[in-house]
Design a protein around this motif. Structure first.
Motif, PDB file in Angstrom:
ATOM      1  N   ASN A  51      -3.549  -2.653 -10.141  1.00 49.17           N
ATOM      2  CA  ASN A  51      -4.592  -1.646 -10.043  1.00 49.17           C
ATOM      3  C   ASN A  51      -3.923  -0.352  -9.590  1.00 49.17           C
ATOM      4  OD1 ASN A  51      -7.535  -1.201 -10.190  1.00 49.17           O
ATOM      5  ND2 ASN A  51      -7.312  -0.615  -8.052  1.00 49.17           N
ATOM      6  N   PRO A  52      -4.338   0.817 -10.104  1.00 44.16           N
ATOM      7  CA  PRO A  52      -3.669   2.059  -9.692  1.00 44.16           C
ATOM      8  C   PRO A  52      -3.850   2.372  -8.212  1.00 44.16           C
ATOM      9  CG  PRO A  52      -5.603   2.505 -11.041  1.00 44.16           C
ATOM     10  CD  PRO A  52      -5.333   1.041 -11.157  1.00 44.16           C
ATOM     11  N   GLU A  53      -4.903   1.866  -7.585  1.00 40.77           N
ATOM     12  CA  GLU A  53      -5.140   2.065  -6.160  1.00 40.77           C
ATOM     13  C   GLU A  53      -5.048   0.714  -5.464  1.00 40.77           C
ATOM     14  OE1 GLU A  53      -8.629   3.753  -3.159  1.00 40.77           O
ATOM     15  OE2 GLU A  53      -9.021   3.499  -5.289  1.00 40.77           O
ATOM     16  N   PHE A  54      -4.160   0.601  -4.486  1.00 47.35           N
ATOM     17  CA  PHE A  54      -3.993  -0.686  -3.822  1.00 47.35           C
ATOM     18  C   PHE A  54      -3.483  -0.470  -2.395  1.00 47.35           C
ATOM     19  CE2 PHE A  54      -0.192   0.406  -6.122  1.00 47.35           C
ATOM     20  CZ  PHE A  54       0.878   0.058  -5.304  1.00 47.35           C
ATOM     21  N   THR A  55      -3.510  -1.528  -1.607  1.00 46.44           N
ATOM     22  CA  THR A  55      -3.089  -1.470  -0.215  1.00 46.44           C
ATOM     23  C   THR A  55      -1.853  -2.333  -0.022  1.00 46.44           C
ATOM     24  OG1 THR A  55      -5.366  -1.150   0.504  1.00 46.44           O
ATOM     25  CG2 THR A  55      -3.799  -1.863   2.173  1.00 46.44           C
ATOM     26  N   THR A  56      -0.880  -1.812   0.717  1.00 45.72           N
ATOM     27  CA  THR A  56       0.311  -2.586   1.036  1.00 45.72           C
ATOM     28  C   THR A  56       0.526  -2.606   2.541  1.00 45.72           C
ATOM     29  OG1 THR A  56       1.822  -0.686   0.995  1.00 45.72           O
ATOM     30  CG2 THR A  56       1.464  -1.855  -1.085  1.00 45.72           C
ATOM     31  N   MET A  57       1.252  -3.619   2.998  1.00 45.30           N
ATOM     32  CA  MET A  57       1.845  -3.544   4.322  1.00 45.30           C
ATOM     33  C   MET A  57       3.342  -3.447   4.120  1.00 45.30           C
ATOM     34  SD  MET A  57       1.675  -5.845   7.788  1.00 45.30           S
ATOM     35  CE  MET A  57       2.846  -7.082   7.286  1.00 45.30           C
ATOM     36  N   GLU A  58       3.920  -2.345   4.548  1.00 42.81           N
ATOM     37  CA  GLU A  58       5.349  -2.128   4.386  1.00 42.81           C
ATOM     38  C   GLU A  58       5.989  -2.103   5.766  1.00 42.81           C
ATOM     39  OE1 GLU A  58       8.345   0.758   1.812  1.00 42.81           O
ATOM     40  OE2 GLU A  58       6.195   0.684   1.422  1.00 42.81           O
ATOM     41  N   LEU A  59       7.124  -2.807   5.897  1.00 41.95           N
ATOM     42  CA  LEU A  59       7.771  -2.877   7.210  1.00 41.95           C
ATOM     43  C   LEU A  59       9.274  -2.784   7.082  1.00 41.95           C
ATOM     44  CD1 LEU A  59       9.067  -6.006   7.767  1.00 41.95           C
ATOM     45  CD2 LEU A  59       6.638  -6.529   7.566  1.00 41.95           C
ATOM     46  N   TYR A  60       9.871  -2.292   8.150  1.00 44.06           N
ATOM     47  CA  TYR A  60      11.330  -2.176   8.221  1.00 44.06           C
ATOM     48  C   TYR A  60      11.790  -2.674   9.582  1.00 44.06           C
ATOM     49  CZ  TYR A  60      10.940   0.643   4.050  1.00 44.06           C
ATOM     50  OH  TYR A  60      10.661   1.049   2.772  1.00 44.06           O
TER      51      TYR A  60
END
Length: 208
Positions: A51-60
């Motif tokens: 989907n062009p709009e989505f939610t992520t959890m990004e971590l480093y």
């Protein structure tokens, strides 16, 4: 953020394509572990998995590598499942999924060999890899590399078979240019993707 026009939906959007930049700045600035749950927009097509709009959890996380990220990932999923359902065994669209760590780990080459019998890692040249691809009736034009053929074989023959949580490791450098190369196999990188119910759920790698 920037302004773009989404062709499929024919509307203007104010977009952020990733949370990556500011998180990396925080790591450089001395924060050893950071994450953000962020809304992302990407001007790409749509299908049942995108989907062009989505939610992520990004971590480093500093001072770790992709093995540490795999452990963090599986423990996070198991923790959330236990909090939500009281168990690490859940049912999704009629399939029982076991999120109990540790999860299966396979290199991309191992996964392709398991499902096709062909070992691209054993190829000594791109030409030899092309011959292996032809034995699988893959389309070969003549300029493919061992890495691109390995990735294509994985997508064609393996991805749709990964129902239970599986980490696919060691992606070819051709499809992972920002990931750290493996010291003993420089045509591969220290990258993994997590697959559950035949979908890519997570992606990570050791940074350059």
């Amino acid at each position: 953020p920037f302004i773009t026009h989404h062709n499929t939906l024919d509307i203007d959007m104010y977009l952020r394509i990733a949370t990556e930049l500011h998180l990396k700045r925080l790591i450089v600035g001395g924060f050893e572990r950071v994450f953000e749950i962020g809304r992302i927009f990407r001007n790409e097509g749509m299908d049942t998995k995108h989907n062009p709009e989505f939610t992520t959890m990004e971590l480093y996380q500093a001072y770790t590598d992709y093995h540490g990220m795999m452990e963090l990932c599986e423990n996070l999923f198991a923790h959330c499942a236990n909090k939500l359902y009281g168990t690490t065994k859940i049912t999704y669209q009629g399939e029982e999924i076991d999120l109990t760590p540790p999860w299966n780990r396979m290199t991309m080459a191992q996964a392709v060999e398991q499902y096709t019998g062909v070992n691209f890692a054993a190829a000594q040249s791109d030409e030899e890899a092309r011959e292996l691809a032809k034995s699988l009736h893959m389309e070969v034009s003549g300029d493919e590399t061992r890495g691109t053929l390995l990735n294509a074989a994985f997508e064609e023959f393996v991805e749709e078979k990964l129902t239970q949580p599986t980490f696919i490791m060691d992606y070819p450098v051709e499809v992972s240019p920002l990931a750290k190369r493996k010291a003993d196999e420089p045509w591969l990188t220290e990258r993994f993707e997590l697959f559950i119910t035949r979908r890519e759920i997570a992606n990570a790698f050791s940074e350059l």
